[in-house]
Scaffold this active site. Structure first.
Site, PDB file in Angstrom:
ATOM      1  N   HIS A 258     -29.756   1.821   7.720  1.00 31.19           N
ATOM      2  CA  HIS A 258     -30.484   0.919   8.610  1.00 31.19           C
ATOM      3  C   HIS A 258     -30.627   1.573   9.970  1.00 31.19           C
ATOM      4  O   HIS A 258     -29.685   2.198  10.456  1.00 31.19           O
ATOM      5  CB  HIS A 258     -29.735  -0.419   8.759  1.00 31.19           C
ATOM      6  CG  HIS A 258     -30.638  -1.521   9.186  1.00 31.19           C
ATOM      7  ND1 HIS A 258     -31.091  -1.643  10.475  1.00 31.19           N
ATOM      8  CD2 HIS A 258     -31.196  -2.540   8.484  1.00 31.19           C
ATOM      9  CE1 HIS A 258     -31.886  -2.691  10.545  1.00 31.19           C
ATOM     10  NE2 HIS A 258     -31.975  -3.243   9.357  1.00 31.19           N
ATOM     11  N   ASP A 312     -30.551  -5.758   1.860  1.00 29.48           N
ATOM     12  CA  ASP A 312     -31.191  -5.743   0.542  1.00 29.48           C
ATOM     13  C   ASP A 312     -30.244  -5.364  -0.592  1.00 29.48           C
ATOM     14  O   ASP A 312     -30.608  -5.490  -1.757  1.00 29.48           O
ATOM     15  CB  ASP A 312     -32.384  -4.769   0.552  1.00 29.48           C
ATOM     16  CG  ASP A 312     -33.537  -5.304   1.381  1.00 29.48           C
ATOM     17  OD1 ASP A 312     -33.765  -6.518   1.334  1.00 29.48           O
ATOM     18  OD2 ASP A 312     -34.193  -4.516   2.089  1.00 29.48           O
TER      19      ASP A 312
HETATM   20  N1  CMC Z   1     -29.694   6.997   1.125  1.00 29.84           N
HETATM   21  C1  CMC Z   1     -29.400   8.285   1.394  1.00 29.84           C
HETATM   22  N2  CMC Z   1     -29.606   8.863   2.588  1.00 29.84           N
HETATM   23  C2  CMC Z   1     -30.127   8.080   3.544  1.00 29.84           C
HETATM   24  C3  CMC Z   1     -30.436   6.726   3.339  1.00 29.84           C
HETATM   25  C4  CMC Z   1     -30.190   6.205   2.068  1.00 29.84           C
HETATM   26  N3  CMC Z   1     -30.472   4.932   1.786  1.00 29.84           N
HETATM   27  N4  CMC Z   1     -30.930   6.216   4.470  1.00 29.84           N
HETATM   28  C5  CMC Z   1     -30.946   7.198   5.359  1.00 29.84           C
HETATM   29  N5  CMC Z   1     -30.457   8.344   4.802  1.00 29.84           N
HETATM   30  C6  CMC Z   1     -30.321   9.636   5.450  1.00 29.84           C
HETATM   31  C7  CMC Z   1     -31.668  10.347   5.476  1.00 29.84           C
HETATM   32  O1  CMC Z   1     -31.865  11.118   4.319  1.00 29.84           O
HETATM   33  C8  CMC Z   1     -31.527  11.184   6.713  1.00 29.84           C
HETATM   34  O2  CMC Z   1     -30.698  12.274   6.418  1.00 29.84           O
HETATM   35  P1  CMC Z   1     -30.932  13.714   7.108  1.00 29.84           P
HETATM   36  O3  CMC Z   1     -30.704  13.467   8.574  1.00 29.84           O
HETATM   37  O4  CMC Z   1     -29.922  14.591   6.478  1.00 29.84           O
HETATM   38  O5  CMC Z   1     -32.339  14.094   6.778  1.00 29.84           O
HETATM   39  C9  CMC Z   1     -30.746  10.277   7.670  1.00 29.84           C
HETATM   40  O6  CMC Z   1     -29.971   9.406   6.816  1.00 29.84           O
HETATM   41  C10 CMC Z   1     -31.627   9.438   8.552  1.00 29.84           C
HETATM   42  O7  CMC Z   1     -32.520   8.734   7.690  1.00 29.84           O
HETATM   43  P2  CMC Z   1     -33.906   8.148   8.143  1.00 29.84           P
HETATM   44  O8  CMC Z   1     -34.678   7.748   6.941  1.00 29.84           O
HETATM   45  O9  CMC Z   1     -34.550   9.097   9.097  1.00 29.84           O
HETATM   46  O10 CMC Z   1     -33.403   6.873   8.953  1.00 29.84           O
HETATM   47  P3  CMC Z   1     -34.312   5.703   9.450  1.00 29.84           P
HETATM   48  O11 CMC Z   1     -33.581   5.028  10.527  1.00 29.84           O
HETATM   49  O12 CMC Z   1     -35.683   6.228   9.752  1.00 29.84           O
HETATM   50  O13 CMC Z   1     -34.464   4.795   8.154  1.00 29.84           O
HETATM   51  C11 CMC Z   1     -34.224   3.224   6.496  1.00 29.84           C
HETATM   52  C12 CMC Z   1     -33.887   3.584   7.941  1.00 29.84           C
HETATM   53  C13 CMC Z   1     -33.792   1.780   6.245  1.00 29.84           C
HETATM   54  C14 CMC Z   1     -35.738   3.300   6.292  1.00 29.84           C
HETATM   55  C15 CMC Z   1     -33.504   4.181   5.541  1.00 29.84           C
HETATM   56  O14 CMC Z   1     -32.127   4.063   5.698  1.00 29.84           O
HETATM   57  C16 CMC Z   1     -33.909   3.968   4.110  1.00 29.84           C
HETATM   58  O15 CMC Z   1     -34.956   4.465   3.680  1.00 29.84           O
HETATM   59  N6  CMC Z   1     -33.093   3.200   3.297  1.00 29.84           N
HETATM   60  C17 CMC Z   1     -33.429   2.925   1.937  1.00 29.84           C
HETATM   61  C18 CMC Z   1     -34.451   1.809   1.842  1.00 29.84           C
HETATM   62  C19 CMC Z   1     -33.848   0.485   2.229  1.00 29.84           C
HETATM   63  O16 CMC Z   1     -32.790   0.082   1.767  1.00 29.84           O
HETATM   64  N7  CMC Z   1     -34.597  -0.259   3.042  1.00 29.84           N
HETATM   65  C20 CMC Z   1     -34.196  -1.590   3.498  1.00 29.84           C
HETATM   66  C21 CMC Z   1     -33.898  -1.581   4.972  1.00 29.84           C
HETATM   67  S1  CMC Z   1     -33.037  -3.012   5.579  1.00 29.84           S
HETATM   68  C22 CMC Z   1     -34.025  -4.367   5.305  1.00 29.84           C
HETATM   69  C23 CMC Z   1     -35.415  -4.256   5.767  1.00 29.84           C
HETATM   70  O17 CMC Z   1     -35.736  -3.650   6.783  1.00 29.84           O
HETATM   71  O18 CMC Z   1     -36.242  -4.845   5.087  1.00 29.84           O
END
Ligand code: CMC
Length: 375
Positions: A258, A312
């Site tokens: 998140h 989620d």
């Molecule tokens: N599994 C594995 N690695 C992850 C995950 C995950 N779920 N989330 C983030 N990371 C890693 C990502 O690979 C990156 O690593 P590195 O720095 O080595 O490249 C680092 O953490 C930062 O990730 P990011 O995607 O740049 O982080 P963000 O703040 O842009 O994304 C997020 C937040 C929610 C989109 C992301 O954590 C994600 O895609 N999670 C999976 C989808 C999910 O569960 N979404 C629901 C979010 S909460 C409810 C809502 O908003 O509806």
């Protein structure tokens, strides 16, 4: 100019609606802790709080509940429109289109009139569940089930999905899920709602744009993908190999991570407790053991990077136990989040400036057009 991809850490508005403490895992709506609201409030009371800023008095709540109840039905034209959609289409797409279609029925020219604002709030909160349930019935080949007037908001939605009055525990848990999902500051869909609101368009367009944004798998769509992932893993003893493989391939674990939290999302903790309450009453779900094993191992591997379960991760298990089809999980999220979107709509209108950010241009420099034969 410094580019901030995804606007990470960039404030774009002042807001008094929702506060998140992502290092301590705390969340409050209008100053009230989410755990207390989920325990003591109802979804409609929480929606009123979010949108109007204060908890309603007894009379205000009674009127709001009554008004929402009065507006639950949707025009036959909307039901007929839903019948024209392909049954294989995703219910979020049907919801986005039907939410937008409400703008055709209700004037769009009075967004500074308090009565127009109140009526739009009531209509959207009242009609969105009816439209979600109607599409579900229609795609099964049945006629939509009309709202039942003597049922409270959440019970009525579950009734419109199944034509059976829900068990009281199921209805209460569902209502509490709606409270938990109602608002979460400037997430992507709420930002989308505020951008749309800033053009002074009508609230139905505001909500439709937010629904479209919520649908994506990085946002609200993740609850559906969590169940698909748990099914893919299949058994607790398969968790390690799945996780190692996912990490090696840089595949995201759905329901984890998140932008705001560096600890477990407080809503995930509450939803996990709801899931356990449902399992002890209605029987276990074998996927829960897979989820718990995945949570434990993923936290040991991803926790040091600040990646923990989000809202989620357990919501799908709760909805599954309530008998809600998987592709309705995100529409159910929208039924709830409409309260937050409308709160932000009002707040945006209170101090509006149209959103118009800038960019860093990296395209071609000025050049001359060439005729076809010389390209
Ligand atoms: N599994 C594995 N690695 C992850 C995950 C995950 N779920 N989330 C983030 N990371 C890693 C990502 O690979 C990156 O690593 P590195 O720095 O080595 O490249 C680092 O953490 C930062 O990730 P990011 O995607 O740049 O982080 P963000 O703040 O842009 O994304 C997020 C937040 C929610 C989109 C992301 O954590 C994600 O895609 N999670 C999976 C989808 C999910 O569960 N979404 C629901 C979010 S909460 C409810 C809502 O908003 O509806």
């Amino acid at each position: 100019m410094v580019l901030k991809p995804g606007l990470e850490g960039v404030p774009v508005t002042n807001s008094g609606i929702c506060e998140i403490n992502g290092t301590e895992g705390r969340l409050s709506y209008r100053g009230y802790p989410i755990s207390e609201l989920a325990q003591k409030s109802s979804f409609l009371e929480t929606a009123f709080l979010l949108i109007w800023g204060e908890l309603p008095t007894e009379n205000e709540l009674e009127k709001f509940e009554k008004d929402v109840q009065m507006h639950r039905r949707v025009s036959f034209r909307i039901r007929d429109m839903l019948k024209c959609f392909p049954e294989s289409g995703h219910p979020m797409d049907a919801l986005q289109a039907s939410a937008a279609s409400l703008g055709l029925f209700y004037s769009r020219r009075a967004i500074d009139d308090p009565k127009y604002i109140y009526d739009a709030v009531v209509r959207l909160i009242a009609k969105i569940p009816t439209m979600v349930a109607a599409f579900e019935q229609i795609r099964k080949g049945d006629d939509p089930i009309q709202p039942q007037d003597d049922l409270p908001y959440s019970s009525n939605f579950l009734y419109m999905l199944t034509e059976r009055e829900p068990n009281p525990l199921a209805a209460r848990v569902f209502d509490r899920c709606l409270i938990l999902h109602a608002e979460h500051s400037l997430n992507a869909s709420t930002f989308s709602a505020r951008v749309t609101a800033s053009t002074l368009t009508d609230p139905y367009a505001v909500v439709a744009s937010a629904v479209g944004t919520l649908a994506g798998p990085l946002h609200g769509g993740a609850n559906e993908d969590v169940i698909a992932m748990l099914e893919e893993i299949g058994r607790p003893d398969e968790v390690s190999s799945f996780l190692n493989d996912a990490i090696a391939k840089k595949r995201k674990i759905m329901g984890f991570g998140h932008r705001e939290y560096r600890v477990k999302d407080p809503r995930a903790t509450i939803l996990q407790a709801f899931a356990e309450e449902l399992f002890s009453e209605f029987g276990k779900d074998e996927m829960y053991e897979v989820a718990k094993a995945l949570e434990e191992e993923a936290i040991s591997k991803l926790g040091p990077k600040g990646i923990f379960p989000n809202v989620d991760f357990y919501s799908g298990l709760v909805y599954r136990k309530l008998g809600i089809p998987r592709d309705l999980f995100t529409p159910v999220f929208a039924i709830s989040r409409v309260a937050g979107w409308l709160a932000h709509w009002r707040e945006q209108l209170g101090a509006n400036r149209i959103f118009r950010p800038s960019q860093i241009y990296e395209g071609a420099k000025m050049r001359n057009w060439k005729p076809l034969e010389s390209r």
